[in-house]
Scaffold this active site. Structure first.
Site, PDB file in Angstrom:
ATOM      1  N   HIS A  74      47.506 -31.704  -2.090  1.00 20.13           N
ATOM      2  CA  HIS A  74      48.488 -32.338  -2.974  1.00 20.13           C
ATOM      3  C   HIS A  74      48.293 -31.636  -4.311  1.00 20.13           C
ATOM      4  CE1 HIS A  74      50.956 -35.838  -4.430  1.00 20.13           C
ATOM      5  NE2 HIS A  74      50.615 -35.200  -5.538  1.00 20.13           N
ATOM      6  N   HIS A 107      53.682 -39.611   6.654  1.00 23.18           N
ATOM      7  CA  HIS A 107      52.851 -40.806   6.480  1.00 23.18           C
ATOM      8  C   HIS A 107      53.304 -41.828   7.517  1.00 23.18           C
ATOM      9  CE1 HIS A 107      51.121 -39.400   2.662  1.00 23.18           C
ATOM     10  NE2 HIS A 107      52.273 -38.791   2.538  1.00 23.18           N
ATOM     11  N   LYS A 152      42.847 -32.899   3.974  1.00 24.98           N
ATOM     12  CA  LYS A 152      43.815 -33.054   2.886  1.00 24.98           C
ATOM     13  C   LYS A 152      43.071 -33.363   1.600  1.00 24.98           C
ATOM     14  CE  LYS A 152      47.883 -34.033   0.904  1.00 24.98           C
ATOM     15  NZ  LYS A 152      48.809 -35.124   1.189  1.00 24.98           N
ATOM     16  N   HIS A 177      54.019 -32.838   7.539  1.00 22.89           N
ATOM     17  CA  HIS A 177      53.525 -33.749   6.490  1.00 22.89           C
ATOM     18  C   HIS A 177      54.234 -35.094   6.627  1.00 22.89           C
ATOM     19  CE1 HIS A 177      52.042 -34.262   2.111  1.00 22.89           C
ATOM     20  NE2 HIS A 177      52.450 -35.448   2.549  1.00 22.89           N
ATOM     21  N   HIS A 228      54.424 -30.226  -0.294  1.00 22.90           N
ATOM     22  CA  HIS A 228      55.643 -30.700  -0.984  1.00 22.90           C
ATOM     23  C   HIS A 228      55.858 -30.038  -2.339  1.00 22.90           C
ATOM     24  CE1 HIS A 228      52.536 -33.270  -2.648  1.00 22.90           C
ATOM     25  NE2 HIS A 228      52.507 -34.068  -1.610  1.00 22.90           N
ATOM     26  N   ASP A 245      57.123 -35.274   4.065  1.00 17.98           N
ATOM     27  CA  ASP A 245      56.480 -36.261   3.184  1.00 17.98           C
ATOM     28  C   ASP A 245      57.198 -37.599   3.270  1.00 17.98           C
ATOM     29  OD1 ASP A 245      54.487 -37.244   1.597  1.00 17.98           O
ATOM     30  OD2 ASP A 245      55.371 -36.562  -0.277  1.00 17.98           O
ATOM     31  N   ARG A 259      51.287 -44.608   8.140  1.00 23.70           N
ATOM     32  CA  ARG A 259      50.678 -45.890   7.749  1.00 23.70           C
ATOM     33  C   ARG A 259      49.813 -46.470   8.870  1.00 23.70           C
ATOM     34  NH1 ARG A 259      51.703 -43.915   2.871  1.00 23.70           N
ATOM     35  NH2 ARG A 259      53.745 -44.433   2.033  1.00 23.70           N
ATOM     36  N   ALA A 297      55.266 -44.839  -5.044  1.00 25.61           N
ATOM     37  CA  ALA A 297      55.922 -43.533  -4.889  1.00 25.61           C
ATOM     38  C   ALA A 297      56.088 -43.220  -3.415  1.00 25.61           C
ATOM     39  CB  ALA A 297      55.078 -42.456  -5.568  1.00 25.61           C
TER      40      ALA A 297
HETATM   41  O1  DOR Z   1      55.612 -39.946  -2.975  1.00 26.28           O
HETATM   42  C1  DOR Z   1      54.592 -39.854  -2.317  1.00 26.28           C
HETATM   43  N1  DOR Z   1      54.196 -40.835  -1.471  1.00 26.28           N
HETATM   44  N2  DOR Z   1      53.845 -38.762  -2.463  1.00 26.28           N
HETATM   45  C2  DOR Z   1      52.648 -38.657  -1.885  1.00 26.28           C
HETATM   46  O2  DOR Z   1      52.005 -37.672  -2.083  1.00 26.28           O
HETATM   47  C3  DOR Z   1      52.089 -39.763  -1.072  1.00 26.28           C
HETATM   48  C4  DOR Z   1      53.124 -40.634  -0.563  1.00 26.28           C
HETATM   49  C5  DOR Z   1      52.609 -41.961  -0.037  1.00 26.28           C
HETATM   50  O3  DOR Z   1      51.615 -41.979   0.689  1.00 26.28           O
HETATM   51  O4  DOR Z   1      53.209 -42.977  -0.345  1.00 26.28           O
HETATM   52 ZN    ZN Z   2      52.467 -37.109   1.379  1.00 27.25          ZN
END
Ligand code: DOR
Ligand code: ZN
Length: 347
Positions: free
Chosen positions: A135, A18, A98, A16, A170, A243, A20, A259
């Site tokens: 999620h 990210h 997802k 998991h 997560h 994550d 970008r 977040a």
């Molecule tokens: O804190 C998080 N950030 N939780 C998520 O599920 C997505 C992630 C994000 O893509 O920034």
């Molecule tokens: Zn995530």
């Protein structure tokens, strides 16, 4: 705690992450490839990864930036997908869809309000062998209760479609851990590094710590302890998904902060530290390079990563992002990566 000065692990997986897009992608992908052999890449881009062509393009961009790491592809699964589109997504290399509930995290405004909305697609997902990553938070619910309130629809879905593999991503509560344990072998969960360590008090108990703000929000000490117990238990239903979710410093230190915890710069070093301090280093290989691969039906990785017990200080900023544990001392350092070595498990 072990006294050993070095530690050799199989090259791990992160189920998991990210990475970008656009100008940010290269640096974040290279950071992940520092240790991870494979990463499951989340699709919540703008615009999202929805179609086969999106998967193919995103995958080649990641491979170009980080040729030594295999990106495992996920697409954003929406009720309007057709079985033909799902087949094309699979053919383009996707292994998972997802599901984002509406508005619960970064770029999820187009999400579902109930997991049952994807039930019509379950036969096709089963036939194609696509994993459904969830999620697990219920939109509109008080934030500390969001995960728990998602569990009934998650369990109902898992029980009604035992041929579809589902991952509760997560997990952040003791309730989720026990529900995942109680469900069948088609269900697993990822656990992050930061949810193994922090509670809500680390985020808001003193001064506000925006770099620890993530979704789902870290919860009670009893929840964190249940996550640690699950990670250390050797139960194959629980495996690593960082994550790691980078947001530029200015997007975190502002009036409406995003977040996400950027744990990638310390992901493996942090896991080693957590497992070592708990006296469970012997369980780490399974947690980060065997159980996830097993659940997804992938072979184990070749190659090793060697860590040395040698303190170092985490930088205050990495590629414009404040990393997890910034400016803290880490006891273990990644020393070498050997892509061809035959892994020998740690003692
Ligand atoms: O804190 C998080 N950030 N939780 C998520 O599920 C997505 C992630 C994000 O893509 O920034
Ligand atoms: Zn995530």
């Amino acid at each position: 705690m072990s006294q050993a000065a070095t530690l050799v692990l199989r090259r791990p997986d992160d189920f998991h992450v990210h990475l970008r897009q656009d100008a940010d992608l290269g640096a974040y992908a290279r950071e992940a490839s520092r240790v991870f052999a494979r990463v499951l890449v989340m699709p919540n881009l703008v615009p999202p990864i929805l179609e086969a062509a999106d998967v193919a393009k995103y995958r080649s961009g990641i491979l170009e930036a980080a040729p030594g790491m295999e990106p495992l592809m996920a697409f954003k699964l929406l009720p309007r997908h057709t079985p033909a589109q799902l087949a094309a997504l699979k053919a383009a290399g996707a292994i998972a869809g997802k599901v984002y509930p509406e508005g619960v995290t970064t770029n999820s405004e187009d999400g579902i309000t109930d997991l049952r909305q994807i039930w019509p697609l379950m036969p096709a997902l089963e036939e194609l062998g696509l994993v459904v990553c969830c999620h697990g938070e219920k939109p509109g619910v008080f934030s500390l209760d969001r995960e728990e309130r998602f569990l009934d629809e998650f369990a109902e879905t898992a029980q009604r479609f035992p041929g579809v593999r589902l991952v509760l991503e997560h997990v952040s509560t003791a309730a989720a851990v026990s529900r995942v344990r109680a469900l069948g072998s088609n269900v697993a969960a990822t656990i992050t590094l930061h949810h193994l360590e922090i509670t809500l008090d680390d985020v808001i108990g003193g001064n506000l710590k925006p770099h620890l703000f993530c979704k789902p929000i870290a919860k009670r000490p009893s929840d964190r302890d249940a996550l640690r117990e699950a990670a250390f238990s050797g139960d194959p239903k629980f495996f690593f998904g960082s994550d790691s979710a980078p947001h530029h410093k200015g997007k975190k230190e502002c009036a409406a902060g995003c977040a996400g915890v950027y744990s990638m710069p310390v992901a493996l070093e942090g896991l080693v530290d957590v497992f070592d301090r708990a006296g469970h280093l012997d369980r780490l290989d399974a947690f980060c390079s065997e159980f996830g691969a097993g659940f997804y039906g992938l072979p184990r990785n070749h190659g090793t990563v060697t860590l040395r017990r040698e303190p170092w200080t985490v930088p205050d900023i990495v590629d414009g992002v404040v990393p997890y544990r910034a400016l803290e001392q880490m006891p273990w350092r990644v020393a070498t990566l050997d892509h061809s070595a035959n892994p020998v498990n740690v003692a």
